[in-house]
Design an enzyme around this catalytic site. Structure first.
Site, PDB file in Angstrom:
ATOM      1  N   LYS A 135       0.869  -1.189   0.000  1.00 61.43           N
ATOM      2  CA  LYS A 135       0.000   0.000   0.000  1.00 61.43           C
ATOM      3  C   LYS A 135       0.902   1.234   0.000  1.00 61.43           C
ATOM      4  O   LYS A 135       1.946   1.257   0.687  1.00 61.43           O
ATOM      5  CB  LYS A 135      -0.865  -0.040   1.254  1.00 61.43           C
ATOM      6  N   SER A 188      -9.530   1.483   3.275  1.00 61.91           N
ATOM      7  CA  SER A 188      -8.722   2.314   2.407  1.00 61.91           C
ATOM      8  C   SER A 188      -7.697   1.538   1.573  1.00 61.91           C
ATOM      9  O   SER A 188      -7.119   2.108   0.648  1.00 61.91           O
ATOM     10  CB  SER A 188      -7.982   3.356   3.247  1.00 61.91           C
ATOM     11  N   SER A 207      -9.489  -1.213   7.469  1.00 57.90           N
ATOM     12  CA  SER A 207      -9.153  -0.942   6.072  1.00 57.90           C
ATOM     13  C   SER A 207      -8.497  -2.060   5.303  1.00 57.90           C
ATOM     14  O   SER A 207      -8.137  -1.865   4.148  1.00 57.90           O
ATOM     15  CB  SER A 207      -8.222   0.274   6.008  1.00 57.90           C
TER      16      SER A 207
END
Lengths: 99, 469, 473
Positions: free
Chosen positions: B64, B139, B163
């Site tokens: 990420k 996210s 997330s």
């Protein structure tokens, strides 16, 4: 509990966030929605003596006072927006010279 | 592969070529912010030259883009960090490499990890691999989508309030959040420091377990890591005899989506068929989890994001007045997206003079009550908890962007575990009208090994592609 | 109208550690800008703080030396504000659960004699970087080498009543902290900084007036000057019918004036909250006790002991114990065999001068003791000894007697030589001899002086007089 425009502007100033005119009213509305939602916690009886929650270790680990140089793969000059003769540069502002 | 067996040496070079091809093919998903064949090849050279393949043996792992790397930019999907090249690597990255993994790409996310749909990225939303009109969750939507699309077998994401589990559920992959303090946060761009956990997506439970094992363990550079040994990859279980699973009633509301409810019922039946016991339990303070979270996380975020001021790094913008305040306000006002600005304002507000006791301090106390609920249940003979991961399958893009609170409620089932610092995971257990559904397992602190072992048994016996209706 | 002045002081001292408060960079001075930095003190995305054990230990020892209660659990807090020298946009400090509270400092006030000032609290925090405003046109330059340096903040109760008193308090505070080995406490080098709060009220009243904050003083003398200026300013303001505004003022050493800062910011809302990156600081009671037990002898105790043990005057003891190093040196000289009173005079004289000039004690204590012995034994005169001392300062590890000999300063005590000079003098001054024999005994001094002159100062004066007395009979 309702947040007014002035209060939002004050908070924006504290947070150093420019807020432009077209979005300010929507922001005030959204902030009120959020703040009213989180106020749900008022339902929970308060306990002034309760300890705050600790997610990790209960006591901080301390570091020995020995030099450990973390090698930076690139120097500050490589990432700085404005850098001259070894210094980060920012615009000068009268108020700041006094410190 | 079970714990303890040496990994066969994969070919780094072949993997680099394959992964590059897949990344190219997957471009329409917009799941990736940075990758390059050159960097993939460099990773390949490195792993192929290692004396032993390591536990991860040339596994390509995506990161990420809020985990810092030296060779690739770290933007957190924000204009304020556009082009930022970190001078150091996150500890998790170093550990992945030491275990023989190859860093494949930096993936798209909600800006600064604030969001539940990856629609709040400054570089465009991520499309759900099965239905481009839908969101992959957030996210960590980019990492979830890449794993779901078969581009990489594993990816790192981060969790503050669910997330990784939530997008794992939406995308039909495994998503594991470790115990808070189990994985070093050094190099994870901070959002809500007391909640943030680097977490893992995997195509299979084993993939996720091996990656988690490689990156876990205390770190002298992170004072919030707990001094316990790294997680071990669990031994295989033959069945679930002796296991007691609790079903917290608050997580099975009457109006739960039909497909989700059916999938969870099937999962419960499967547990029982495998010899496990299922019991109803209660976590009464869970009703306060989302509002508690949306006080604590923004407050910590407001302070954590103060460093993005255009002085030392990142994209600087100076307003018309040309002075230092204009530098701050314009860099941040124009550099941060709407959701980030909203959260900074809420966070600043709840910490400001006169409000600290009513909001932040109160929220920390409620948080303790939420954590106590779990402690009580785990102390009463319950080994793991089972809940739906999300109230519905993946929603459509644009569906929840108007009302921030509507978006926050997407995290209703995953938020409380983050507040309590507990390990939890999502396992794909079926489909509803073609969309994946995830079941969530929750373990007590440091109970990852058993949780993963149980998940592996279920993985063997449940078909995640089966329509539940 | 008689006015009472109320002063409180906030002192920041840099703790004497090797590395920074939350990261492993060395503490340096004068390095090229931004070369002593790392992800943590640069405030880079993803960096995290880890506290320095030695900084905590020194802060605890400082707190104990100031008579504070050290709390077993204290909490790091974020103090949030924006400034270019603050990399994270917040400073890691301590707020409502500081390391220590409730101490006191005894000192001699020039106005009120021996008195005590309460210490409200002592807490640890990190320093910010440095800003240079005049190096580049229209720009401020930021150097983060200093960012993250460990500090202890020491807040006094508003118990001080005059600028002179404030200065005396600072002198004693500094002395205690240097003795305890906590900090170098040098305002010149920036390891000690003072912010002062001052308010006035009609004499005899108890309600506190509005206080202002005074900053930018670089010496204790300037603290006194600045507070004098601010007191005068407030009194003038109020006597003219205005109110005192709560402002921050900066002292200008060149003009001796204080001026409000140009920034018209309202008082800061620092939005303190416990730092989630740092679990609570937990100290074992046994360890705290050990720190207290292993504190060195502090100034007050040392002063009392030296007075008693060596029969020094109160004033002499005070002077000698003003600096820890001076007191230690004094005791070393006495331990090496020198007379305490004479040692005290040397220490307060030549040794202190050398120390003030060079910051060190170049002459080994035993050498000074030997030199004092030479004077006692009449080998050199006191005047000559001072010259030998100067020589020893230049090349310290010499035998003092050898040095004296080399410099031709050894006194002559040999009876024969003395007799020879005495004979010459008496022969040269028959008139004075006669007058002496007739009763002008005060001429003895004249004769001694003449012998000294004739011997070019080499005669041992103590030995000359008996010879003269004998020959003048």
């Amino acid at each position: 509990m309702s947040i007014g425009l002035d209060e939002v502007l004050h908070v924006a100033k504290l947070a150093e966030l420019a807020v432009n005119e077209n979005e300010i009213l929507r922001l005030v509305d959204q902030m009120n929605r959020i703040v009213n939602y989180v106020a749900k916690l008022d339902e929970v009886p308060g306990d002034r003596t309760a300890e705050p929650f600790l997610a990790g270790p209960k006591a901080v680990m301390l570091r020995e006072d020995v030099e450990v140089t973390v090698p930076l793969a690139r120097p500050p000059s490589a990432i700085a927006p404005e850098f001259l003769e070894g210094f980060f540069l920012v615009p000068r502002h009268g108020a700041m010279e006094d410190q | 592969m079970t714990a303890g067996t040496a990994q066969k040496r994969g070919s780094g070079a072949a993997t680099a070529r394959e992964t590059g091809a897949r990344l190219t093919e997957a471009a329409p998903l917009n799941a990736v912010l940075h990758w390059s064949q050159d960097l993939l090849d460099a990773e390949a050279s490195r792993v192929d030259a290692m004396p032993t393949p390591g536990a991860l043996a040339a596994m390509p792992v995506a990161l990420k883009d809020n985990i810092v790397t030296v060779e690739q930019p770290t933007t957190c999907a924000s204009r304020v960090l556009e082009g930022y090249l970190s001078p150091y690597n996150a500890t998790a990255v170093d550990r992945l490499r030491a275990a023989g993994a190859m860093i494949a790409a930096k993936t798209n996310l909600d800006e600064f990890a604030m969001g539940s749909s990856t629609e709040h990225s400054a570089f465009g939303r991520v499309k759900h691999p099965l239905d481009p009109t839908r969101v992959p969750g957030g996210s960590s939507g980019g990492s979830a989508a890449l794993v779901a699309a078969g581009v990489v077998p594993a990816a790192l994401g981060s969790e503050t309030g669910g997330s990784v589990r939530q997008p794992a559920s939406f995308c039909g992959v495994v998503g594991v959040k470790p115990t808070y303090g189990r994985v070093s946060r050094y190099g994870l761009v901070a959002f809500g420091s007391s909640l943030d956990c680097i977490s893992v997506f995997g195509r299979t439970v084993d993939d996720a377990a091996r990656v988690l094992s490689a990156i876990s363990g205390p770190d002298p550079l992170d004072a919030t890591t707990i001094d316990r040994p790294p997680m071990q990859v669990p031994k295989a279980l033959p069945d679930l005899r002796g296991l007691t699973v609790g079903l917290p009633q608050e997580y099975f509301p009457a109006d739960l989506d039909g497909g989700v409810a059916t999938a969870l019922r099937r999962t419960t039946e499967q547990i029982q068929a495998l010899g496990g016991d299922a019991r109803l339990v209660s976590l009464p303070n869970s009703a306060y989890a989302v509002p508690t979270y949306y006080i604590i996380a923004p407050a910590e975020a407001a302070a954590n994001l103060a460093r993005y001021d255009g002085v030392r790094y990142g994209k600087r913008r100076v307003g018309p007045d040309g002075d230092i305040r204009a530098l701050y306000r314009t860099t941040r006002g124009e550099g941060f997206g709407e959701e980030v600005r909203r959260r900074i304002l809420v966070g600043t507000y709840v910490l400001s003079a006169g409000y600290y006791d009513a909001y932040y301090k109160k929220a920390q106390q409620v948080r303790a009550l939420i954590a106590e609920d779990f402690q009580r249940v785990f102390a009463s003979g319950i080994d793991l908890l089972l809940t739906p991961t999300t109230p519905t399958p993946a929603f459509k893009a644009g569906e929840k962007t108007e009302d921030p609170v509507a978006m926050y409620l997407a995290d209703i089932f995953v938020c409380s575990m983050s507040l309590a610092g507990l390990p939890a995971m999502s396992l794909p257990v079926g489909r509803s009208e073609g969309l994946p559904i995830g079941a969530q397992l929750v373990a007590p602190h440091f109970g990852e090994e058993r949780m993963l072992a149980v998940a592996q048994v279920l993985e063997r016996t449940l078909d995640p592609l089966a329509e539940v209706r | 109208m008689a006015w009472e002045t109320v002063i409180g002081l906030e002192v920041h001292v840099q703790l004497r550690t090797r590395t920074k408060m939350f990261c492993g960079n060395r503490i340096t001075f004068g390095d090229p800008p931004n070369t002593n930095v790392c992800p943590v003190c640069l405030g880079l995305p993803g960096a995290l703080p880890v506290p320095n054990a030695e900084a905590i230990r020194l802060a605890v020892r400082g707190a104990l030396a100031l008579g504070c209660t050290v709390h077993e659990t204290s909490v790091f807090a974020r103090k949030n504000y924006f400034y270019p020298d603050l990399p994270k946009g917040y400073q890691i400090s301590q707020f409502d659960r500081p390391l220590a509270t409730g101490g006191s400092v005894s000192f001699d006030s020039p106005d009120r004699g021996r008195m005590q000032v309460g210490i409200t609290r002592l807490h640890v925090e990190e320093d910010a970087g440095k800003l240079l405003h005049d190096r580049f046109r229209a720009k401020t330059a930021v150097d983060l080498n200093r960012a993250g340096t460990p500090l202890a903040e020491i807040v006094s109760e508003p118990d001080l009543r005059s600028p002179a008193e404030a200065r005396a308090y600072l002198t004693t505070l500094r002395q205690i902290l240097v003795y305890a080995g906590v900090s170098e406490c040098s305002m010149e080098q920036g390891s000690l900084r003072v912010d002062a709060n001052l308010s006035i009220r009609p004499a005899g009243t108890t309600r506190l007036g509005t206080k202002t904050e005074v900053k930018n003083m670089n010496s204790f003398a300037n603290v006194e000057r600045a507070l004098e200026a601010e007191r005068a300013r407030q009194i003038a303001l109020v006597e003219a019918g205005h109110r005192v505004e709560q402002v921050t003022l900066l002292f200008n050493a060149a003009t001796g004036q204080v001026k409000p800062t140009r920034s018209k910011e309202e008082s800061h809302d620092y939005r303190y909250f416990p730092d989630p990156d740092l679990p609570p600081l937990v100290l074992a009671p046994a360890w705290i006790t050990e720190q207290r037990a292993t504190l060195p002898e502090l100034p007050e105790a040392k002063r009392a002991r030296l007075e008693a043990a060596y029969a020094l005057s109160a004033q002499d003891a005070r002077v000698i114990t003003a600096e820890a190093g001076l007191a230690h040196y004094f005791e070393s000289v006495v331990d090496a065999g020198a007379d305490p009173k004479i040692s005290a005079n040397w220490v307060m004289g030549e040794v202190m001068t050398t120390y003030n000039e060079s910051g060190s004690f170049p002459v080994p204590a035993r050498r000074l003791a030997e030199l004092i012995g030479l004077v006692r034994d009449g080998v050199v005169s006191h005047q000559a000894a001072k010259r030998v001392y100067a020589e020893l300062v230049q090349s310290p590890d010499q035998d003092p007697k050898a040095a004296a000999t080399r410099l031709g300063l050894v006194q002559v005590s040999d009876q024969g030589a003395l007799a020879g000079w005495v004979d010459e003098v008496l022969a040269a001054h028959p008139g004075e001899v006669a007058r002496f024999r007739e009763g002008e005994t005060k001429l003895m001094a004249f004769f001694v002086g003449q012998v000294m002159k004739r011997s070019r100062g080499k005669a041992d004066p103590k030995g000359v007089q008996p010879v003269l007395t004998e020959k003048l009979r």
